[in-house]
Design an enzyme around this catalytic site. Sequence first.
Site, PDB file in Angstrom:
ATOM      1  N   HIS A 186     -22.876  35.134  19.049  1.00 25.70           N
ATOM      2  CA  HIS A 186     -23.347  36.383  18.442  1.00 25.70           C
ATOM      3  C   HIS A 186     -22.331  36.920  17.450  1.00 25.70           C
ATOM      4  O   HIS A 186     -22.674  37.427  16.393  1.00 25.70           O
ATOM      5  CB  HIS A 186     -23.529  37.447  19.531  1.00 25.70           C
ATOM      6  CG  HIS A 186     -24.718  37.203  20.388  1.00 25.70           C
ATOM      7  ND1 HIS A 186     -24.803  37.642  21.674  1.00 25.70           N
ATOM      8  CD2 HIS A 186     -25.871  36.555  20.146  1.00 25.70           C
ATOM      9  CE1 HIS A 186     -25.955  37.273  22.183  1.00 25.70           C
ATOM     10  NE2 HIS A 186     -26.614  36.608  21.275  1.00 25.70           N
ATOM     11  N   GLU A 246     -34.121  14.912   6.552  1.00 27.87           N
ATOM     12  CA  GLU A 246     -32.881  15.042   7.327  1.00 27.87           C
ATOM     13  C   GLU A 246     -32.747  13.957   8.385  1.00 27.87           C
ATOM     14  O   GLU A 246     -31.821  13.968   9.192  1.00 27.87           O
ATOM     15  CB  GLU A 246     -32.778  16.438   7.941  1.00 27.87           C
ATOM     16  CG  GLU A 246     -34.005  16.905   8.687  1.00 27.87           C
ATOM     17  CD  GLU A 246     -33.862  18.345   9.199  1.00 27.87           C
ATOM     18  OE1 GLU A 246     -32.754  18.890   9.204  1.00 27.87           O
ATOM     19  OE2 GLU A 246     -34.886  18.903   9.611  1.00 27.87           O
ATOM     20  N   CYS A 259     -30.918  22.026   1.318  1.00 25.24           N
ATOM     21  CA  CYS A 259     -30.622  23.273   2.039  1.00 25.24           C
ATOM     22  C   CYS A 259     -29.549  23.069   3.102  1.00 25.24           C
ATOM     23  O   CYS A 259     -29.216  23.992   3.835  1.00 25.24           O
ATOM     24  CB  CYS A 259     -31.893  23.862   2.638  1.00 25.24           C
ATOM     25  SG  CYS A 259     -32.795  22.700   3.658  1.00 25.24           S
TER      26      CYS A 259
HETATM   27  C1  PEP Z   1     -29.878  20.630   7.869  1.00 23.62           C
HETATM   28  O1  PEP Z   1     -30.027  19.893   8.833  1.00 23.62           O
HETATM   29  O2  PEP Z   1     -29.186  20.345   6.875  1.00 23.62           O
HETATM   30  C2  PEP Z   1     -30.526  21.957   7.848  1.00 23.62           C
HETATM   31  C3  PEP Z   1     -30.503  22.715   6.782  1.00 23.62           C
HETATM   32  O3  PEP Z   1     -31.137  22.365   8.980  1.00 23.62           O
HETATM   33  P1  PEP Z   1     -30.364  22.941  10.267  1.00 23.62           P
HETATM   34  O4  PEP Z   1     -28.937  23.169   9.884  1.00 23.62           O
HETATM   35  O5  PEP Z   1     -31.091  24.194  10.617  1.00 23.62           O
HETATM   36  O6  PEP Z   1     -30.546  21.835  11.252  1.00 23.62           O
HETATM   37 MG    MG Z   2     -31.574  20.257  10.291  1.00 25.05          MG
END
Ligand code: PEP
Ligand code: MG
Length: 583
Positions: A195, A439, A510
């Site tokens: 948190h 991913e 992302c």
């Molecule tokens: C990733 O895997 O790069 C991603 C953006 O998703 P998360 O970090 O939420 O797994």
């Molecule tokens: Mg991910």
Amino acid sequence: MALKITNVLQGIAASPGIVIGKVFLLEDEELTLVQKEIGKDEVKREIQRFRDALVKTRAEMVSIQEKILKTLGKEYARLSDAYLLILEDPLITRDVIKRINEGVNAEYALFKILERVIHSFEMIDDEYFRERKHDIQDVGKKILRHLLGKERRQLSDLTSESIVVGHNLTPSDTISMKESLIKGFVTDIGGRTSHTAIVAQGLEIPAVVGLKNVTGQVNEGEVIIVDGNQGLVIINPTAELLENYRREQEIQLAQIRELEKLRDLPAQTTDSHRVTIAANIDNVDEVKSVLSHGAEGIGLYRTEFLYFNKSALPSEEEHYQNYLKVAQKMLPYSVIIRTIDLGGDKLSHLGLEGITVENNPFMGLRAIRLCLKYPSIFKTQLRGILRASAECKIKIMYPMISGINELRDANKILEETKAELRKEGKRFDENIEVGVMIEVPSAALTADLIAKEADFLSVGTNDLIQYTLAVDRVNENVANLYEPLHLSILRLLKTVIDAGHNAGKWVGMCGEMAADATFTTVLLGLGLNEFSVSPVQIPKIKRIVRSVSIMEARALVAEIMECTEQEEIIKIIKKREFKGMSN
Ligand code: PEP
Ligand code: MG
């Protein structure tokens, strides 16, 4: 005069920035626990004493929650829901009383029950859930304090600017965080998903967590340096260190001011190649920061937050209201809502049939796999997203797709959901775009097939790197092997980006690789169209984009793709970075 020795502690960088200030030690005085045997005639009174303590703890927590709601908003207030739920759990309301009935005092009965539960939490593989043991400890401490009639020091006792040092910061501590007196905070425990880290990033206060025993090493009023960039805390800094850090702080402030000027400028290279810089968020409250840092949309809305600290699954209405709020605030830009990326273990508390704690949750019933197994959970979220899309600009993105069949299966459920809404006369964006997160290596290697049936691709490097290199992304013992510039990763990125473009689709990223300025030129050269990063990182990435030409970036990629040694690649990139810094 006693000689003061400078002490540098390494912890986990929870929120970036540098702060120098005086310590406000939040740590409590030791709560001494005494074990007493009690007679049969005392049991009733002891149980009553325990029940009174529960009532007082509850009243304290409700008042804190109200303050959180006022100061930090609904999303943060939810963090404290978990505390209230713990207080109502049978392990507190039933098991402790059972133990008192066996003839021990309330304090000891509570201690023994908590010890057992905390031990079970320590056995859980998943970091997020393991971290929750601290919540149970905190609630236990609160009850204990009421049993012993002792008050804890509050952040509201603060009268001057300070750095808060605590064993752990509970949601109740965070209520005063917005007040400008708190310049930073550091804690003994906590990981990246604690948190404390979540709150620190949201409030943009430098923070370092997981320092093990910082509370035992600092004194009230002492000056310390918190380096939230590197995860360092410096106690008793020498005059030279203080000077260096003050200079560093000034440089950073100047850089921030300089970067702020980029806010309204386009993310384009010196030869006018345009890319999009969007933001990653976890909750509604972050939208303000997204806009103030000049994002052109939200490239990843992680919706798991809606499911945490809950005793029931969120309703369609909750989904709808939440997405509508985010997307309305983001207009005229669009919001990419990622459907849930929850692991089987993270839903085990909801009692879904077939969900068990898994030995290897990263490779288990996670994300789209879970949604395909439980279409009703998936549909509830999709209905919320679709309904919100009637009024705003929303796109859908599926996480953890491993191949074309999963995309087709997910789309089938999406089409069914759309048909149901049409039948009910509920409006939604008929042309809503649907993208796929790349991913999983199998998806990257078949990205050509996926790209034909998706509207866009977004590379999730956090997972793609961990699965490709077989390196657990949260295990510090193998962190040195987690290498975004590994040739295998560069080749996969090229494969994915080329596949997207050949199918006429845009490709974003992302994962955290997009937020690291070291890689920006390479990603540009590979042809990435969208960088989606946490809001504070946006200006830094934009600065790099605006400082290079696409020709240079492509030449860099051509050069590194010829390399056979990883060290060579790193050397070329670092050399460029160094040159860029001196420009
Ligand atoms: C990733 O895997 O790069 C991603 C953006 O998703 P998360 O970090 O939420 O797994
Ligand atoms: Mg991910």
